[in-house]
Design a protein around this motif. Structure first.
Motif, PDB file in Angstrom:
ATOM      1  N   MET A   1       0.830  -1.215   0.000  1.00 51.82           N
ATOM      2  CA  MET A   1       0.000   0.000   0.000  1.00 51.82           C
ATOM      3  C   MET A   1       0.860   1.258   0.000  1.00 51.82           C
ATOM      4  O   MET A   1       0.511   2.233  -0.661  1.00 51.82           O
ATOM      5  N   ALA A   2       1.982   1.248   0.700  1.00 55.47           N
ATOM      6  CA  ALA A   2       2.860   2.425   0.709  1.00 55.47           C
ATOM      7  C   ALA A   2       3.366   2.710  -0.700  1.00 55.47           C
ATOM      8  O   ALA A   2       3.388   3.866  -1.149  1.00 55.47           O
ATOM      9  N   TYR A   3       3.761   1.658  -1.411  1.00 59.25           N
ATOM     10  CA  TYR A   3       4.222   1.819  -2.793  1.00 59.25           C
ATOM     11  C   TYR A   3       3.105   2.373  -3.675  1.00 59.25           C
ATOM     12  O   TYR A   3       3.312   3.314  -4.450  1.00 59.25           O
ATOM     13  N   LEU A   4       1.921   1.798  -3.565  1.00 61.96           N
ATOM     14  CA  LEU A   4       0.798   2.252  -4.390  1.00 61.96           C
ATOM     15  C   LEU A   4       0.393   3.687  -4.054  1.00 61.96           C
ATOM     16  O   LEU A   4       0.073   4.468  -4.962  1.00 61.96           O
ATOM     17  N   CYS A   5       0.430   4.044  -2.796  1.00 62.89           N
ATOM     18  CA  CYS A   5       0.094   5.419  -2.397  1.00 62.89           C
ATOM     19  C   CYS A   5       1.136   6.400  -2.921  1.00 62.89           C
ATOM     20  O   CYS A   5       0.794   7.507  -3.366  1.00 62.89           O
ATOM     21  N   ASP A   6       2.406   6.008  -2.896  1.00 65.55           N
ATOM     22  CA  ASP A   6       3.467   6.858  -3.440  1.00 65.55           C
ATOM     23  C   ASP A   6       3.295   7.032  -4.946  1.00 65.55           C
ATOM     24  O   ASP A   6       3.421   8.148  -5.471  1.00 65.55           O
ATOM     25  N   LEU A   7       2.983   5.951  -5.633  1.00 69.04           N
ATOM     26  CA  LEU A   7       2.741   6.022  -7.074  1.00 69.04           C
ATOM     27  C   LEU A   7       1.527   6.897  -7.378  1.00 69.04           C
ATOM     28  O   LEU A   7       1.549   7.704  -8.316  1.00 69.04           O
TER      29      LEU A   7
ATOM     30  N   ALA B   1       0.384   9.409  -5.518  1.00 65.85           N
ATOM     31  CA  ALA B   1       0.751  10.807  -5.254  1.00 65.85           C
ATOM     32  C   ALA B   1       1.586  11.382  -6.397  1.00 65.85           C
ATOM     33  O   ALA B   1       1.351  12.516  -6.840  1.00 65.85           O
ATOM     34  N   SER B   2       2.530  10.595  -6.893  1.00 64.86           N
ATOM     35  CA  SER B   2       3.355  11.050  -8.023  1.00 64.86           C
ATOM     36  C   SER B   2       2.508  11.250  -9.272  1.00 64.86           C
ATOM     37  O   SER B   2       2.718  12.206 -10.030  1.00 64.86           O
ATOM     38  N   SER B   3       1.552  10.382  -9.473  1.00 65.60           N
ATOM     39  CA  SER B   3       0.672  10.478 -10.647  1.00 65.60           C
ATOM     40  C   SER B   3      -0.195  11.725 -10.574  1.00 65.60           C
ATOM     41  O   SER B   3      -0.396  12.415 -11.574  1.00 65.60           O
ATOM     42  N   TRP B   4      -0.726  12.018  -9.378  1.00 67.37           N
ATOM     43  CA  TRP B   4      -1.492  13.255  -9.196  1.00 67.37           C
ATOM     44  C   TRP B   4      -0.606  14.454  -9.507  1.00 67.37           C
ATOM     45  O   TRP B   4      -1.016  15.376 -10.221  1.00 67.37           O
ATOM     46  N   ALA B   5       0.615  14.457  -8.967  1.00 64.84           N
ATOM     47  CA  ALA B   5       1.531  15.590  -9.150  1.00 64.84           C
ATOM     48  C   ALA B   5       1.884  15.785 -10.618  1.00 64.84           C
ATOM     49  O   ALA B   5       2.060  16.924 -11.077  1.00 64.84           O
ATOM     50  N   ASP B   6       1.974  14.694 -11.363  1.00 64.06           N
ATOM     51  CA  ASP B   6       2.318  14.766 -12.786  1.00 64.06           C
ATOM     52  C   ASP B   6       1.102  14.949 -13.684  1.00 64.06           C
ATOM     53  O   ASP B   6       1.251  15.030 -14.911  1.00 64.06           O
ATOM     54  N   GLY B   7      -0.093  14.969 -13.090  1.00 66.10           N
ATOM     55  CA  GLY B   7      -1.308  15.142 -13.875  1.00 66.10           C
ATOM     56  C   GLY B   7      -1.681  13.931 -14.720  1.00 66.10           C
ATOM     57  O   GLY B   7      -2.412  14.048 -15.697  1.00 66.10           O
ATOM     58  N   GLN B   8      -1.211  12.762 -14.317  1.00 64.74           N
ATOM     59  CA  GLN B   8      -1.494  11.529 -15.056  1.00 64.74           C
ATOM     60  C   GLN B   8      -2.745  10.863 -14.468  1.00 64.74           C
ATOM     61  O   GLN B   8      -2.669   9.881 -13.734  1.00 64.74           O
ATOM     62  N   ILE B   9      -3.888  11.395 -14.845  1.00 58.81           N
ATOM     63  CA  ILE B   9      -5.152  10.962 -14.243  1.00 58.81           C
ATOM     64  C   ILE B   9      -5.448   9.484 -14.517  1.00 58.81           C
ATOM     65  O   ILE B   9      -5.948   8.777 -13.639  1.00 58.81           O
ATOM     66  N   LYS B  10      -5.123   9.001 -15.685  1.00 57.74           N
ATOM     67  CA  LYS B  10      -5.350   7.578 -16.002  1.00 57.74           C
ATOM     68  C   LYS B  10      -4.529   6.691 -15.062  1.00 57.74           C
ATOM     69  O   LYS B  10      -5.025   5.686 -14.547  1.00 57.74           O
ATOM     70  N   LEU B  11      -3.272   7.084 -14.828  1.00 54.37           N
ATOM     71  CA  LEU B  11      -2.427   6.308 -13.919  1.00 54.37           C
ATOM     72  C   LEU B  11      -2.941   6.416 -12.481  1.00 54.37           C
ATOM     73  O   LEU B  11      -2.883   5.448 -11.726  1.00 54.37           O
ATOM     74  N   VAL B  12      -3.468   7.577 -12.107  1.00 54.21           N
ATOM     75  CA  VAL B  12      -4.084   7.734 -10.785  1.00 54.21           C
ATOM     76  C   VAL B  12      -5.221   6.731 -10.635  1.00 54.21           C
ATOM     77  O   VAL B  12      -5.308   6.005  -9.644  1.00 54.21           O
ATOM     78  N   ASP B  13      -6.104   6.699 -11.621  1.00 57.70           N
ATOM     79  CA  ASP B  13      -7.248   5.792 -11.561  1.00 57.70           C
ATOM     80  C   ASP B  13      -6.800   4.333 -11.519  1.00 57.70           C
ATOM     81  O   ASP B  13      -7.323   3.542 -10.731  1.00 57.70           O
ATOM     82  N   ASP B  14      -5.822   3.987 -12.340  1.00 58.13           N
ATOM     83  CA  ASP B  14      -5.315   2.610 -12.340  1.00 58.13           C
ATOM     84  C   ASP B  14      -4.707   2.248 -10.976  1.00 58.13           C
ATOM     85  O   ASP B  14      -4.922   1.149 -10.463  1.00 58.13           O
TER      86      ASP B  14
ATOM     87  N   ILE C   1     -12.916   8.262  -3.991  1.00 55.54           N
ATOM     88  CA  ILE C   1     -12.035   9.073  -4.833  1.00 55.54           C
ATOM     89  C   ILE C   1     -12.231   8.706  -6.294  1.00 55.54           C
ATOM     90  O   ILE C   1     -12.370   9.575  -7.159  1.00 55.54           O
ATOM     91  N   ARG C   2     -12.247   7.440  -6.587  1.00 54.23           N
ATOM     92  CA  ARG C   2     -12.404   6.999  -7.984  1.00 54.23           C
ATOM     93  C   ARG C   2     -13.742   7.462  -8.553  1.00 54.23           C
ATOM     94  O   ARG C   2     -13.818   7.893  -9.691  1.00 54.23           O
ATOM     95  N   ARG C   3     -14.775   7.397  -7.758  1.00 55.34           N
ATOM     96  CA  ARG C   3     -16.108   7.735  -8.230  1.00 55.34           C
ATOM     97  C   ARG C   3     -16.309   9.247  -8.361  1.00 55.34           C
ATOM     98  O   ARG C   3     -16.932   9.715  -9.314  1.00 55.34           O
ATOM     99  N   GLU C   4     -15.788  10.019  -7.412  1.00 59.02           N
ATOM    100  CA  GLU C   4     -16.102  11.438  -7.342  1.00 59.02           C
ATOM    101  C   GLU C   4     -15.042  12.368  -7.907  1.00 59.02           C
ATOM    102  O   GLU C   4     -15.374  13.420  -8.420  1.00 59.02           O
TER     103      GLU C   4
END
Length: 83
Positions: A2-8, A10-23, A77-80
């Motif tokens: 979970m720590a790894y996934l949460c870090d990924l 957070a990085s995805s949000w920061a980079d604006g990679q919404i698809k990766l955030v959702d995945d 988060i995913r839904r809203e």
């Protein structure tokens, strides 16, 4: 995991990679529901059956509540928030 996934996430949000955030959120939810929400209740029962101190009962209850609520929160988060 979970720590790894949460870090990924957070990085995805920061980079604006919404698809990766959702995945990543989908992977978090799957890990929570297929692993943590499965064995945490079993662990909780075993702790309660072992007559531990109240500290351990409270600790396991808090962990259980956190896992359940985290799973719900990831879905929210995913839904809203994901367009």
């Amino acid at each position: 995991v979970m720590a790894y996934l949460c870090d990924l996430e957070a990085s995805s949000w920061a980079d604006g990679q919404i698809k990766l955030v959702d995945d990543t959120l989908a992977l978090q939810h799957r890990f929570l529901t297929q692993h943590l929400t499965v064995w945490i209740p079993q662990f909780r029962r075993r702790v309660n059956d072992a007559p531990p101190s109240q500290f351990y009962i409270d600790l396991v209850d808090a962990i259980h509540a956190f896992v359940v609520h985290d799973s719900d929160y990831v879905q929210l988060i995913r839904r809203e928030l994901i367009p």
